[in-house]
Design a protein around this motif. Structure first.
Motif, PDB file in Angstrom:
ATOM      1  N   LYS A  28      -8.817   5.615  43.249  1.00 17.69           N
ATOM      2  CA  LYS A  28      -9.926   5.583  44.171  1.00 17.69           C
ATOM      3  C   LYS A  28     -11.147   6.220  43.544  1.00 17.69           C
ATOM      4  CE  LYS A  28      -9.481   8.797  47.081  1.00 17.69           C
ATOM      5  NZ  LYS A  28      -8.974   9.540  48.204  1.00 17.69           N
ATOM      6  N   PRO A  29     -12.307   5.573  43.588  1.00 18.13           N
ATOM      7  CA  PRO A  29     -13.455   6.114  42.886  1.00 18.13           C
ATOM      8  C   PRO A  29     -14.127   7.280  43.564  1.00 18.13           C
ATOM      9  CG  PRO A  29     -14.039   4.076  43.965  1.00 18.13           C
ATOM     10  CD  PRO A  29     -12.568   4.273  44.187  1.00 18.13           C
ATOM     11  N   ASN A  30     -13.728   7.627  44.772  1.00 22.15           N
ATOM     12  CA  ASN A  30     -14.409   8.754  45.382  1.00 22.15           C
ATOM     13  C   ASN A  30     -13.717  10.076  45.073  1.00 22.15           C
ATOM     14  OD1 ASN A  30     -12.206   8.500  47.141  1.00 22.15           O
ATOM     15  ND2 ASN A  30     -13.378   9.379  48.808  1.00 22.15           N
ATOM     16  N   ALA A  31     -12.910  10.109  44.012  1.00 32.79           N
ATOM     17  CA  ALA A  31     -12.305  11.367  43.592  1.00 32.79           C
ATOM     18  C   ALA A  31     -13.382  12.329  43.143  1.00 32.79           C
ATOM     19  CB  ALA A  31     -11.343  11.109  42.444  1.00 32.79           C
ATOM     20  N   PRO A 337     -12.543  24.567  42.652  1.00 33.71           N
ATOM     21  CA  PRO A 337     -11.296  24.161  43.318  1.00 33.71           C
ATOM     22  C   PRO A 337     -10.900  22.734  42.966  1.00 33.71           C
ATOM     23  CG  PRO A 337     -13.120  24.276  44.879  1.00 33.71           C
ATOM     24  CD  PRO A 337     -13.606  24.899  43.613  1.00 33.71           C
ATOM     25  N   ASP A 338      -9.621  22.554  42.705  1.00 32.40           N
ATOM     26  CA  ASP A 338      -9.074  21.238  42.408  1.00 32.40           C
ATOM     27  C   ASP A 338      -8.563  20.628  43.707  1.00 32.40           C
ATOM     28  OD1 ASP A 338      -7.850  18.992  41.422  1.00 32.40           O
ATOM     29  OD2 ASP A 338      -6.219  20.052  40.415  1.00 32.40           O
ATOM     30  N   THR A 339      -9.129  19.513  44.093  1.00 36.94           N
ATOM     31  CA  THR A 339      -8.696  18.867  45.336  1.00 36.94           C
ATOM     32  C   THR A 339      -7.956  17.562  45.070  1.00 36.94           C
ATOM     33  OG1 THR A 339     -10.875  17.844  45.544  1.00 36.94           O
ATOM     34  CG2 THR A 339     -10.500  19.892  46.763  1.00 36.94           C
ATOM     35  N   GLY A 340      -7.530  17.347  43.829  1.00 41.05           N
ATOM     36  CA  GLY A 340      -6.711  16.188  43.514  1.00 41.05           C
ATOM     37  C   GLY A 340      -5.251  16.577  43.388  1.00 41.05           C
ATOM     38  N   ARG A 401       2.591  23.302  40.267  1.00 38.25           N
ATOM     39  CA  ARG A 401       2.576  23.015  41.696  1.00 38.25           C
ATOM     40  C   ARG A 401       3.967  22.679  42.206  1.00 38.25           C
ATOM     41  NH1 ARG A 401      -2.931  19.330  42.343  1.00 38.25           N
ATOM     42  NH2 ARG A 401      -4.330  21.044  42.912  1.00 38.25           N
ATOM     43  N   ASN A 402       4.152  22.893  43.506  1.00 36.73           N
ATOM     44  CA  ASN A 402       5.431  22.584  44.139  1.00 36.73           C
ATOM     45  C   ASN A 402       5.350  21.381  45.068  1.00 36.73           C
ATOM     46  OD1 ASN A 402       4.462  23.474  46.767  1.00 36.73           O
ATOM     47  ND2 ASN A 402       4.740  25.580  46.066  1.00 36.73           N
ATOM     48  N   PHE A 403       4.178  20.727  45.142  1.00 36.01           N
ATOM     49  CA  PHE A 403       3.953  19.687  46.149  1.00 36.01           C
ATOM     50  C   PHE A 403       2.808  18.821  45.665  1.00 36.01           C
ATOM     51  CE2 PHE A 403       3.286  19.255  51.080  1.00 36.01           C
ATOM     52  CZ  PHE A 403       4.128  18.157  51.102  1.00 36.01           C
ATOM     53  N   LEU A 404       2.823  17.539  46.045  1.00 36.57           N
ATOM     54  CA  LEU A 404       1.682  16.680  45.748  1.00 36.57           C
ATOM     55  C   LEU A 404       0.635  16.854  46.841  1.00 36.57           C
ATOM     56  CD1 LEU A 404       3.336  13.477  44.274  1.00 36.57           C
ATOM     57  CD2 LEU A 404       1.806  15.090  43.115  1.00 36.57           C
ATOM     58  N   LEU A 405       0.148  18.067  46.921  1.00 43.29           N
ATOM     59  CA  LEU A 405      -0.904  18.486  47.840  1.00 43.29           C
ATOM     60  C   LEU A 405      -1.635  19.629  47.162  1.00 43.29           C
ATOM     61  CD1 LEU A 405      -2.159  18.438  50.775  1.00 43.29           C
ATOM     62  CD2 LEU A 405      -0.503  20.245  51.323  1.00 43.29           C
ATOM     63  N   PRO A 406      -2.959  19.590  47.096  1.00 43.38           N
ATOM     64  CA  PRO A 406      -3.679  20.695  46.447  1.00 43.38           C
ATOM     65  C   PRO A 406      -3.440  22.019  47.163  1.00 43.38           C
ATOM     66  CG  PRO A 406      -5.116  18.799  46.789  1.00 43.38           C
ATOM     67  CD  PRO A 406      -3.867  18.531  47.555  1.00 43.38           C
ATOM     68  N   GLU A 407      -3.337  23.077  46.392  1.00 42.48           N
ATOM     69  CA  GLU A 407      -3.156  24.407  46.986  1.00 42.48           C
ATOM     70  C   GLU A 407      -4.402  24.859  47.727  1.00 42.48           C
ATOM     71  OE1 GLU A 407      -4.849  24.252  43.199  1.00 42.48           O
ATOM     72  OE2 GLU A 407      -2.766  23.837  43.663  1.00 42.48           O
ATOM     73  N   THR A 500      -0.214   9.042  37.913  1.00 43.91           N
ATOM     74  CA  THR A 500      -1.364   8.700  38.744  1.00 43.91           C
ATOM     75  C   THR A 500      -1.578   9.789  39.779  1.00 43.91           C
ATOM     76  OG1 THR A 500      -2.392   6.869  39.966  1.00 43.91           O
ATOM     77  CG2 THR A 500      -0.103   7.368  40.466  1.00 43.91           C
ATOM     78  N   GLY A 501      -2.609   9.631  40.587  1.00 44.89           N
ATOM     79  CA  GLY A 501      -2.931  10.692  41.531  1.00 44.89           C
ATOM     80  C   GLY A 501      -3.778  10.219  42.692  1.00 44.89           C
ATOM     81  N   TRP A 502      -4.239  11.190  43.454  1.00 43.55           N
ATOM     82  CA  TRP A 502      -4.994  10.915  44.687  1.00 43.55           C
ATOM     83  C   TRP A 502      -6.024  12.004  44.872  1.00 43.55           C
ATOM     84  CZ3 TRP A 502      -4.616   7.039  48.366  1.00 43.55           C
ATOM     85  CH2 TRP A 502      -5.195   7.276  49.617  1.00 43.55           C
ATOM     86  N   ALA A 503      -7.201  11.616  45.277  1.00 39.99           N
ATOM     87  CA  ALA A 503      -8.233  12.569  45.669  1.00 39.99           C
ATOM     88  C   ALA A 503      -8.573  12.319  47.129  1.00 39.99           C
ATOM     89  CB  ALA A 503      -9.465  12.419  44.794  1.00 39.99           C
ATOM     90  N   PRO A 504      -8.967  13.339  47.869  1.00 38.97           N
ATOM     91  CA  PRO A 504      -9.014  13.221  49.328  1.00 38.97           C
ATOM     92  C   PRO A 504     -10.201  12.430  49.849  1.00 38.97           C
ATOM     93  CG  PRO A 504      -9.790  15.381  48.652  1.00 38.97           C
ATOM     94  CD  PRO A 504      -9.282  14.707  47.408  1.00 38.97           C
TER      95      PRO A 504
END
Length: 609
Positions: A28-31, A337-340, A401-407, A500-504
């Motif tokens: 997604k380009p809005n990362a 902060p890393d939000t990905g 990390r322990n989860f595919l969710l940013p800390e 791969t990954g995800w940004a919010p």
């Protein structure tokens, strides 16, 4: 961009256009590009035609930004990329926005207050008086009503309107793909009660307010939009507008918002905007903004070091640290902060047989369900060397990390221990995998990475080295592919191992957790697993407003997902920003990663000395 004709799941990820693949690649380009990275541009042009300098006698009145690629659209209704978002969020405004650098606190913007019914299904917004659009038209409730109805009607796969539709209509689809959507549903979901805007949801959605802060939900000038040929907002014509591509719409060419800046011009080499004299809020500190399109990284860096640009798309962390940090006139903001969230996917249900080798557990290939064995997944997870990855790829920055969710997001439980790099544990798991057949016979498997991505290549090389060191019968073939091909094959479930990954889109954990862990999530074809327990927890978390309960559910999901070794988890990757030191208003306290502009602020909050 990935275009889907059937929208049975959220289309939160699209092909990357402006974000650097410094860690991995988000579809997604809005990362949020905190590290100043670049992707390869498909545009040509140079800064010369802009004829604007950041310095000189009039330098304090101009903010000059250099990017690698063009700005796809200026229509909020289809804005879903960083390049567009960084402009739209300054020309337009949403009902609510984020408070300072917080990802959890929202404050009023075009709304002054709101209240929510006890059942969480009705939202009433009191709107701000005395606000003007750039045309001079007054902002009224009718503009907000038109905006949200237009977003629900058009709702293309090039927009973030799927999550608005999911909240208000109970489906991420538009009326072409979901025949249950009617005008009656749309018109009752959002309406004006006098000058109060009312949203009616089919069920409670704890993420709804955060979704309204997304720049794609900015309020448009409905009178102006209709005058220049946009949808007229009526029941008689709504069907004709369903799924309409808004990228090059009349509103994209002639925008009118309530933001602190108004659009001046846009061509192949630059976009220009100027402070709006009629803005209702605090006036902008810089009169003019110029975004120049400069595809060559070396040219952008040279302009930046000379002071001809205040901000640039600089590249990866090593580029910033080695070429920009410590140079005269350059300031650095680090540890952003890393939000990905990023990971390596182990597909448990590989589609097609052309890349499976023998298709058997005979050492010459793998079966399509190879990763459905828990011990195979545990072996791969334990064999990935996160500490070395942090050192070699991220200059020592970041944490496991322990989860595919940013800390940085609510719902992340930092008390949970992250998976450990442990080759002995990996060996023990592989010895048990498939009843001992994996250890006895070995396997040959393909791992794909994006061509040109050092981060992705390094990750796969680390994995290959460690896996093959455990047993000489284990073989990983690394395959370099174009990102568009990886997206296509990943969506079709054909890729075996990809990173791969995800940004919010909005600052709520559901935007990540549903995507990665639900069998209805966008990434399900790439992971190939269905876990009824996770599905139940994800759905429960989506429908409760009890924050404590949601956090408990996300902890449960994280624990179970690690126990089941569903993903190889990549570490956090703090961002870094270089800027000219005469540019003021940039700090850790003001940086909000949910804003598209690289300073994490709006243009109006910057000034120059």
């Amino acid at each position: 961009m990935t275009i889907h004709t059937s929208r049975t799941r959220p289309l939160g990820l699209l092909a990357l256009t402006t974000l650097a693949l410094t860690l991995a690649a988000c579809d997604k380009p809005n990362a949020q590009n905190n590290s100043g990275g670049t992707a390869a541009s498909t545009e040509t042009g140079s800064a010369s035609s802009a004829n604007t300098s950041s310095t000189g006698s009039n330098g304090n009145s101009v903010l000059v930004v250099q990017e690698s690629a063009d700005i796809p659209t200026l229509d909020p209704g289809t804005t879903y990329d960083t390049g567009s978002g960084q402009v739209v969020e300054n020309l337009y405004e949403t009902l609510v926005t984020y408070q300072g650098n917080s990802l959890t606190e929202l404050r009023p913007l075009l709304a002054t207050e709101w209240n929510v019914s006890d059942d969480g299904k009705t939202y009433r917004f009191t709107l701000r008086d005395g606000v003007k659009f750039h045309t001079g038209n007054d902002f009224k409730c009718a503009d907000a009503e038109y905006t949200f109805r237009r977003n629900l009607v058009t709702n293309t796969s090039d927009s973030g309107n799927w999550f608005l539709s999911e909240s208000l209509l109970g489906t991420p689809s538009n009326a072409n793909d979901d025949k249950s959507i009617t005008w009656a549903k749309i018109s009752s979901a959002v309406r004006c009660d006098g000058e109060t805007l009312v949203f009616s949801l089919p069920k409670a959605d704890p993420a709804f307010l955060a979704k309204l802060a997304y720049t794609g939900q900015s309020i448009v000038d409905s009178k102006h939009a209709k005058e220049i040929g946009e949808w007229d907002g009526t029941e008689a014509t709504w069907r004709e507008a369903v799924g309409k591509d808004l990228t090059g719409s009349p509103l994209a060419q002639d925008p009118s918002g309530t933001g602190a800046y108004r659009f001046v011009s846009k061509d192949a080499t630059a976009l220009r905007a100027e402070a709006f004299d009629g803005y209702w809020g605090d006036k902008a500190g810089i009169k003019n903004v110029v975004i120049q399109i400069v595809p060559e990284a070396a040219a952008r860096i040279q302009a930046f070091l000379k002071g001809d640009a205040d901000l640039i798309e600089a590249g990866t962390r090593p580029v910033v640290e080695e070429q920009l940090k410590g140079q005269p006139g350059v300031a650095i903001l680090d540890n952003l902060p890393d939000t990905g969230a990023w990971g390596i996917f182990m597909n448990e249900a590989i589609k097609g047989t052309d890349r499976l080798g023998s298709g058997k557990l005979d050492g010459q290939g793998i079966p399509a369900n190879f990763f459905s064995d828990l011990n195979v997944r545990k072996g791969f997870v334990a064999a990935f060397d996160v500490p070395t990855y942090i050192k070699e790829v991220q200059s020592g920055k970041g944490e496991p990390r322990n989860f595919l969710l940013p800390e940085t997001f609510p719902g992340y439980d930092s008390d949970l221990e992250a998976p450990k790099f442990d080759l002995e544990a990996a060996k023990a798991a592989f010895e048990q995998a498939w009843g001992g057949q994996v250890w006895q016979n070995g396997f040959t498997i393909n791992a794909t990475y994006r061509a040109g991505s050092t981060a992705m290549q390094t990750a796969m090389e680390l994995l290959k080295k460690n896996i093959e060191s455990i047993n000489p019968k284990f073989k990983i073939n690394l395959v370099s592919k174009q990102w568009s091909d990886i997206l296509k094959d990943g969506d079709a479930g054909k890729e075996i191992l990809i990173m791969t990954g995800w940004a919010p889109d909005y600052a709520d954990p559901d935007n990540f957790v549903h995507t990665f862990y639900s069998s209805e999530g966008y990434y399900h074809p790439r992971a190939g697993f269905t876990d009824p327990q996770l599905d139940a927890w994800v759905q429960e978390a989506r429908s409760t407003n009890d924050a404590e309960k949601r956090n408990e559910l996300y902890t449960n999901i994280a624990k179970r997902a690690m126990d089941q070794a569903y993903y190889i988890l990549l570490p956090s990757n703090p961002g870094i920003l270089a800027y000219r030191d005469n540019l003021k208003g940039i700090s850790e306290d003001t940086f909000n990663p949910m804003l598209s502009f690289r300073t994490g602020t709006l243009w109006k909050d910057l000034s120059k000395s």
